[in-house]
Design a protein around this motif. Structure first.
Motif, PDB file in Angstrom:
ATOM      1  N   SER A 209       2.540  -3.187 -10.311  1.00 38.16           N
ATOM      2  CA  SER A 209       3.686  -2.554  -9.688  1.00 38.16           C
ATOM      3  C   SER A 209       4.705  -4.309 -10.042  1.00 38.16           C
ATOM      4  O   SER A 209       4.925  -5.114 -10.317  1.00 38.16           O
ATOM      5  CB  SER A 209       4.090  -2.211  -8.014  1.00 38.16           C
ATOM      6  OG  SER A 209       5.319  -3.043  -7.829  1.00 38.16           O
TER       7      SER A 209
ATOM      8  N   ILE B 194       2.050   2.740  -3.523  1.00 35.90           N
ATOM      9  CA  ILE B 194       0.512   2.857  -4.355  1.00 35.90           C
ATOM     10  C   ILE B 194       0.166   4.606  -3.496  1.00 35.90           C
ATOM     11  O   ILE B 194      -0.011   5.366  -4.454  1.00 35.90           O
ATOM     12  CB  ILE B 194      -0.812   2.659  -4.496  1.00 35.90           C
ATOM     13  CG1 ILE B 194      -0.168   0.684  -4.650  1.00 35.90           C
ATOM     14  CG2 ILE B 194      -1.263   3.032  -4.804  1.00 35.90           C
ATOM     15  CD1 ILE B 194       0.136   0.898  -5.873  1.00 35.90           C
TER      16      ILE B 194
ATOM     17  N   LYS C  34       1.260  -1.370  -0.300  1.00 34.69           N
ATOM     18  CA  LYS C  34      -0.329  -0.171  -0.332  1.00 34.69           C
ATOM     19  C   LYS C  34       0.745   1.671  -0.128  1.00 34.69           C
ATOM     20  O   LYS C  34       0.325   2.468  -0.711  1.00 34.69           O
ATOM     21  CB  LYS C  34      -0.620   0.183   1.314  1.00 34.69           C
ATOM     22  CG  LYS C  34      -1.646  -1.008   1.127  1.00 34.69           C
ATOM     23  CD  LYS C  34      -2.703  -1.681   2.542  1.00 34.69           C
ATOM     24  CE  LYS C  34      -2.197  -1.661   3.842  1.00 34.69           C
ATOM     25  NZ  LYS C  34      -1.564  -2.400   4.007  1.00 34.69           N
TER      26      LYS C  34
ATOM     27  N   ILE D 267       6.176   1.800 -11.933  1.00 25.90           N
ATOM     28  CA  ILE D 267       4.044   0.963 -12.353  1.00 25.90           C
ATOM     29  C   ILE D 267       4.264   1.492 -13.553  1.00 25.90           C
ATOM     30  O   ILE D 267       3.920   2.101 -14.130  1.00 25.90           O
ATOM     31  CB  ILE D 267       3.589   1.608 -10.713  1.00 25.90           C
ATOM     32  CG1 ILE D 267       3.704   1.728  -9.884  1.00 25.90           C
ATOM     33  CG2 ILE D 267       1.985   1.626 -11.272  1.00 25.90           C
ATOM     34  CD1 ILE D 267       3.241   3.130  -8.768  1.00 25.90           C
TER      35      ILE D 267
ATOM     36  N   VAL E  37      -5.616  -3.046  -2.791  1.00 20.79           N
ATOM     37  CA  VAL E  37      -3.770  -3.057  -3.547  1.00 20.79           C
ATOM     38  C   VAL E  37      -3.755  -4.618  -3.056  1.00 20.79           C
ATOM     39  O   VAL E  37      -4.152  -4.861  -1.427  1.00 20.79           O
ATOM     40  CB  VAL E  37      -2.627  -2.399  -2.436  1.00 20.79           C
ATOM     41  CG1 VAL E  37      -1.544  -2.312  -2.534  1.00 20.79           C
ATOM     42  CG2 VAL E  37      -3.563  -0.343  -2.817  1.00 20.79           C
TER      43      VAL E  37
ATOM     44  N   MET F  50      -3.216  -0.953 -11.511  1.00 25.46           N
ATOM     45  CA  MET F  50      -2.186  -0.316 -11.691  1.00 25.46           C
ATOM     46  C   MET F  50      -1.892  -1.943 -11.370  1.00 25.46           C
ATOM     47  O   MET F  50      -2.095  -2.917 -10.674  1.00 25.46           O
ATOM     48  CB  MET F  50      -1.504   0.761 -10.447  1.00 25.46           C
ATOM     49  CG  MET F  50      -1.896   1.806 -10.479  1.00 25.46           C
ATOM     50  SD  MET F  50      -1.622   3.139  -9.861  1.00 25.46           S
ATOM     51  CE  MET F  50      -3.489   2.634  -8.444  1.00 25.46           C
TER      52      MET F  50
ATOM     53  N   SER G  41      -5.086  -3.161  -7.166  1.00 29.55           N
ATOM     54  CA  SER G  41      -3.825  -2.470  -7.978  1.00 29.55           C
ATOM     55  C   SER G  41      -2.786  -3.659  -7.655  1.00 29.55           C
ATOM     56  O   SER G  41      -2.860  -4.169  -6.719  1.00 29.55           O
ATOM     57  CB  SER G  41      -2.767  -1.444  -7.282  1.00 29.55           C
ATOM     58  OG  SER G  41      -3.673  -0.352  -6.804  1.00 29.55           O
TER      59      SER G  41
END
Length: 417
Positions: A405, A20, A17, A413, A261, A403, A324
């Motif tokens: 990563s 993000i 988290k 990202i 996330v 998103m 994400s």
């Protein structure tokens, strides 16, 4: 009036988290931490340098951001002071709720003693006093930041608390610090903390009225929520989206977008059910590749495959409109990648989490692995197998993935809109 956005963990914490929040915080005026304590840890990597945050909101890395620690957080004063000092002068950039509760030395001692007494049924807490502090809060026996303003009255309150603790001390066979030593610690640190203490609810309401943008940042993960997580192996606060309201003073109607996330696989710290856990060589490979050791405690995390059933459940609890996916690169080099798409339970296949969660067995769907995603910054540049994995996760979960990563680095990202 400006509404607030929210970032929340969808697994058992440690989802990433902090990265993000860091990626988005530059576009916000306020970043708000609303629950948990220094048992949480957000790691952000900037130019290969790791920055670990435990109490400070992740917006502290941006000069324009004002950082709020809300009333739902429990605070270790020494931790807050030490952490804030590493960022220089935060006056005017850090605001701590006067209604937030203070973790005192006896909370830590009681936490460790209780955990020891549970023996094989231990929860796996960090031993940092979080649970006992929340316990005192709920039993209306807590100490708040506002109490630092009158140390004479505070001394009387702690004297009263110790009358009850004498019984607890005998019960758990533990030795408590004296009231005098507790007060001396408080008296030495209070003058350095008080300049940051304010009514943060009024602060945020005023910011909303001015049209300023607010980002709320959760700690831990939804599967550790005190009500909706894998009880009793949970944390002591409300980790889902509703906790952002109770822990900050914002109203439900003030929350605009909820961003979940989750890792591309799954981890858990401490004890409790973890259906997709992989022991042995595979679990160790995930642990080493992902650096899966606690930011706060250094404890090795249990590792396993992505649990889409749990993620779908948590997304529904939080009202996530986007998701994400973190650490996709950790799966680089795996020949096959698994995703839990259902459970075997009482002789049937189910696609939900039953209250009797301990008795489920995962049902997997396998995907072809891929070679390298590390450092990739566009979706089209990902290997086709990794693209397929992301697209299928989106279908299975039913929430848009916005998103992805591909490394710990701040700029690695992929933004999918």
């Amino acid at each position: 009036m400006c509404m607030a956005d929210l970032i929340v963990g969808i697994q058992w914490g440690d989802e990433g988290k902090g990265k993000i929040v860091d990626a988005l915080a530059g576009g916000y005026d306020y970043v708000v931490r609303y629950q948990g304590g220094h048992n949480a840890g957000h790691t952000i990597v900037v130019d290969s340098k790791k920055i670990a945050l435990h109490l400070l909101p992740s917006g502290v890395l941006y000069e324009r951001c004002k950082n709020v620690i809300g009333n739902g957080v429990v605070i270790n004063l020494e931790q807050l002071l030490n952490e804030s000092k590493s960022f220089g002068n935060l006056q005017g950039r850090l605001f701590v709720s006067d209604k937030a509760h203070i973790i005192l030395p006896y909370h830590e001692i009681l936490d460790i003693a209780k955990e020891k007494s549970r023996q094989s049924a231990a929860i796996g807490t960090t031993g940092k006093g979080i649970g006992p502090c929340y316990g005192d809060k709920v039993s209306r026996n807590g100490v708040r930041l506002m109490d630092l303003k009158n140390l004479i009255t505070l001394r009387e309150k702690i004297d009263s608390i110790y009358q009850h603790l004498q019984y607890v001390q005998t019960l758990y066979d533990m030795e408590l610090p004296s009231v005098q030593s507790v007060m001396e610690r408080i008296e030495s640190i209070a003058p350095q903390i008080l300049p940051f203490v304010t009514d943060t609810t009024q602060l945020l309401w005023a910011a909303q009225n001015r049209g300023e943008k607010i980002l709320c940042e959760g700690a831990q993960g939804s599967m550790l929520d005190i009500d909706h997580g894998t009880y009793p192996f949970v944390t002591s606060s409300t980790t889902i989206a509703s906790g952002a309201c109770s822990g900050s003073g914002l109203a439900p109607r003030d929350i605009a977008h909820v961003i979940g996330v989750a890792k591309a696989y799954c981890t858990r710290v401490g004890n409790g059910i973890f259906p997709t856990q992989e022991d042995g060589e595979l679990g160790e490979r995930l642990r080493q590749a992902g650096g899966e050791f606690g930011t706060t405690t250094g404890r090795a995390r249990r590792c396993g495959w992505f649990d889409a059933v749990a993620v779908r459940y948590a997304c529904r609890l939080n009202g996530c409109e986007s998701l994400s996916i973190m650490k996709l690169d950790v799966l680089d080099g795996f020949e096959r990648v698994k995703v839990c798409v259902g459970y075997e339970y009482e002789g049937k296949e189910i696609d939900y989490i039953p209250t009797d969660y301990d008795n489920v067995k995962p049902i997997y769907r396998e995907f072809a692995g891929w070679d390298k995603t590390c450092g990739v910054r566009t979706f089209s540049a990902l290997p086709s197998q990794a693209q397929h994995y992301i697209k299928e996760l989106e279908k299975i979960i039913g929430v848009k993935i916005s998103m992805v990563s591909t490394s710990p680095e701040r700029d690695d990202i992929i933004m999918l809109g």
